[in-house]
Design an enzyme around this catalytic site. Structure first.
Site, short mmCIF file in Angstrom:
data_model
loop_
_atom_site.label_atom_id
_atom_site.label_comp_id
_atom_site.label_asym_id
_atom_site.label_seq_id
_atom_site.Cartn_x
_atom_site.Cartn_y
_atom_site.Cartn_z
CG ASP A 122 3.65 5.94 -2.56
OD1 ASP A 122 2.54 5.44 -2.29
OD2 ASP A 122 4.33 5.59 -3.54
CG ASP A 160 1.45 1.25 -1.88
OD1 ASP A 160 0.68 1.08 -2.86
OD2 ASP A 160 2.23 2.21 -1.79
#
Length: 164
Positions: free
Chosen positions: A118, A140
């Site tokens: 991330d 995401d």
């Protein structure tokens, strides 16, 4: 282009863009050694290894937990693929493709790194307080866009699956 081809294209493009962005940030930009990189007053690039699921829930780095998460992800991708093949609208099919591509992209991270890469962080400074959103990646974002597309299609479009 048929709806199924549109969905498959969305899945493949999501996967390619997601993995390319992560590879570039890790191996070219070398985000691990840069720390937090301020891009705008409200957006930073920052490396976060997510060993849990969406939004960092269920953080557990044991092999059993990682195997369970991967098994659930594989089953979800299979179920979404079946749904995509049966879908009757382009909106639902593309939305499912975005979700599938994002899930596979994050699954590849989990296999390659033991965690999901991330890197995107939105934040807001109000007074003396800083409010952070979750650190996320392009996979995401594609999953969220896919869910929004499915919701839109379910309320506005024709039924996403033809009932026999």
């Amino acid at each position: 282009m048929t709806p199924l081809r549109s969905g498959l294209l969305a899945a493949v493009m999501t996967l390619i863009i997601d993995q390319a962005s992560k590879a570039w940030l890790l191996y070219v930009f070398d985000i691990a050694h840069r720390g937090t990189v301020r891009v705008t007053p409200f957006f930073d690039l920052v490396l976060a290894w997510n060993i849990g699921i969406s939004f960092g829930l269920f953080q557990n780095d044991s092999q059993a937990a990682q195997f369970t998460l991967m098994a659930v992800k594989v089953l979800a991708v299979i179920a979404l693929g079946i749904w995509m093949m049966r879908s009757q609208t382009r909106m639902a099919t593309v939305a499912l493709g975005l979700i599938i591509g994002g899930a596979v992209g994050n699954g590849i991270d989990r296999l390659a790194h033991g965690a999901v890469v991330d890197f995107a962080l939105f934040h807001l400074q109000i007074g003396g307080n800083t409010y952070n959103w979750y650190v996320f990646n392009l996979a995401d974002a594609a999953i969220v866009a896919g869910v929004i597309g499915l919701l839109y299609d379910s309320f506005v479009g024709v039924p996403a699956v033809k009932v026999p």
